[in-house]
Design a protein around this motif. Sequence first.
Motif, PDB file in Angstrom:
ATOM      1  N   ALA A  16       1.274  -1.559   0.151  1.00  0.00           N
ATOM      2  CA  ALA A  16       0.274  -0.394   0.025  1.00  0.00           C
ATOM      3  C   ALA A  16       0.817   1.150   0.030  1.00  0.00           C
ATOM      4  N   VAL A  17       2.089   1.803   0.172  1.00  0.00           N
ATOM      5  CA  VAL A  17       2.489   2.200   0.772  1.00  0.00           C
ATOM      6  C   VAL A  17       3.906   3.034  -0.451  1.00  0.00           C
ATOM      7  N   ARG A  20       1.186   4.229  -3.057  1.00  0.00           N
ATOM      8  CA  ARG A  20       0.716   5.661  -2.640  1.00  0.00           C
ATOM      9  C   ARG A  20       2.523   6.240  -3.022  1.00  0.00           C
ATOM     10  N   ALA A  21       3.406   5.651  -2.509  1.00  0.00           N
ATOM     11  CA  ALA A  21       4.669   7.075  -2.762  1.00  0.00           C
ATOM     12  C   ALA A  21       5.309   6.686  -4.601  1.00  0.00           C
ATOM     13  N   HIS A  67      -4.941  -3.416  -6.778  1.00  0.00           N
ATOM     14  CA  HIS A  67      -6.006  -2.924  -5.998  1.00  0.00           C
ATOM     15  C   HIS A  67      -6.753  -3.345  -4.621  1.00  0.00           C
ATOM     16  N   VAL A  70      -4.288  -3.295  -1.607  1.00  0.00           N
ATOM     17  CA  VAL A  70      -4.756  -2.051  -0.949  1.00  0.00           C
ATOM     18  C   VAL A  70      -5.187  -2.044  -0.243  1.00  0.00           C
ATOM     19  N   ARG A  71      -6.442  -2.690  -0.558  1.00  0.00           N
ATOM     20  CA  ARG A  71      -7.669  -1.857  -0.187  1.00  0.00           C
ATOM     21  C   ARG A  71      -7.858  -2.809   0.404  1.00  0.00           C
ATOM     22  N   ALA A  74      -4.931  -1.066   3.856  1.00  0.00           N
ATOM     23  CA  ALA A  74      -5.987   0.306   4.770  1.00  0.00           C
ATOM     24  C   ALA A  74      -7.284  -0.020   5.525  1.00  0.00           C
ATOM     25  N   PRO A 102      -8.503   8.588   3.599  1.00  0.00           N
ATOM     26  CA  PRO A 102      -8.010   9.398   2.184  1.00  0.00           C
ATOM     27  C   PRO A 102      -9.868   9.313   1.935  1.00  0.00           C
ATOM     28  N   GLU A 130      -6.939  12.576   4.239  1.00  0.00           N
ATOM     29  CA  GLU A 130      -6.213  13.496   3.215  1.00  0.00           C
ATOM     30  C   GLU A 130      -7.514  12.837   1.491  1.00  0.00           C
ATOM     31  N   ARG A 142     -11.042   6.478  -8.076  1.00  0.00           N
ATOM     32  CA  ARG A 142     -10.236   6.472  -6.816  1.00  0.00           C
ATOM     33  C   ARG A 142     -10.660   4.936  -6.081  1.00  0.00           C
ATOM     34  N   GLU A 147      -7.534   3.733  -3.414  1.00  0.00           N
ATOM     35  CA  GLU A 147      -6.517   5.293  -2.879  1.00  0.00           C
ATOM     36  C   GLU A 147      -7.530   5.555  -2.011  1.00  0.00           C
TER      37      GLU A 147
END
Length: 303
Positions: A16-17, A20-21, A67, A70-71, A74, A102, A130, A142, A147
Motif C-alpha cells: 500500500a505504501v 501511494r509513494a 488494488h 491495497v484496499r 487500508a 483518504p 487526506e 479512485r 486509493e
Amino acid sequence: MNDITQLDPVALRTLAVAVRAGTFEAAARELHVTPSAVSQRIKALETRVGRVLVHRVKPLAATEAGHVLVRLAAQTEMLEREAYAELVDDPDAEDAPYAAVPLAVNADALYAWLIDALVQVQARHRVTFEVLRDDQTRTSDRLRRGEVMAAVTSDPTPVPGCKVVRLGAMRYFAAATPAWVATHLPDGPTGSAFERAPMMAFDRNDTLQHDFLRKVTRRRLAPPVTWIPSVHEFDGAVRRGMGWGMLLERNGRADVDRGKLVDLVPGKHVDVPLYWQRWRLESPVMEDLTAAVTTAAREWLAR
C-alpha cells in the motif's frame, strides 16, 4: 490455487505504501527499510497470491489484483487502530494513534459543506483526512482502485464492496456579467454566439459547461475556454467578465436578482446528483463520517 487465507500484514502495508509513494525508494524511506526489502516483500506477496500486484514503472501502478490488496491493507489498518482505541485506558492520550482516512470529493462539495462534516468527526475521533479533489465523474474510480475509503460521486452504481447513500443534487445555471452578455450575446444565447463566446471551465475534466451547451443548443460546440481550477477564483473570473460559466444556484441567484449577473438561458439549468460511496467496513469512524457527510450535504442543499 494458492492458499491466501493468511497474508503477511507487513507485506500488505508495504504494498500500500509503495503504490501511494510511487517508487520503492520513496516507500523505503517511509518504512525505514531498504528499497530491496520493499521489493522483496512485494515479490513474496505476489508469490503468495499467484498474481502480479504492481506494474514496475515510475510511478508504480497497482494491477487489478494489487488494488484489491491495497484496499485490504487500508481496511486492516483502520480496524487495528479502532481496536486499539477500544482496548487502551485513554484512547485520546497523546501517544494514541490517529486513523488516516483518504477521501475523494468534487471541488464544489469540498468548498460548500464537506469541511463541516470532517470537523464534526474529528471532534469525536482521533482521525486525520487526506482529501483528494477530482471531478465527481471520476471520484468513484479512485474508490475502485483502493486509493480512498469513501467518495462523493455522481455515480450511483455501487463500487464492489461499497455502500451508497444519495446526498441530493447540486443545481447550476449559466451566468455572466451584463457587460459580457452585451458584448458576446447581443442577439441572445444562440448556438453560433455560444460557439464564439469565451467560456470558463474548472479544469479539463470539467464537462459541466459543455453538457449545458449540448442541452440548450443540441450541438457539440468548441468555444474558446479559460480553465481556472479553484472554486473561488472560478466564481470571481465569471463575475469579472472573463467568460460565462456554470455557477451554483445558491451562490449566484441573488446577484441575478440584483442585476450583477445574467442568467443566460432562464429556466435552463443542470442538476448534478451526488452520492456518498464508502467501503462496507464495520467501523465507528466510517459510520460517523457517513452520518456527518449525509447531514451536512442535505442541510446545505436544502438551504
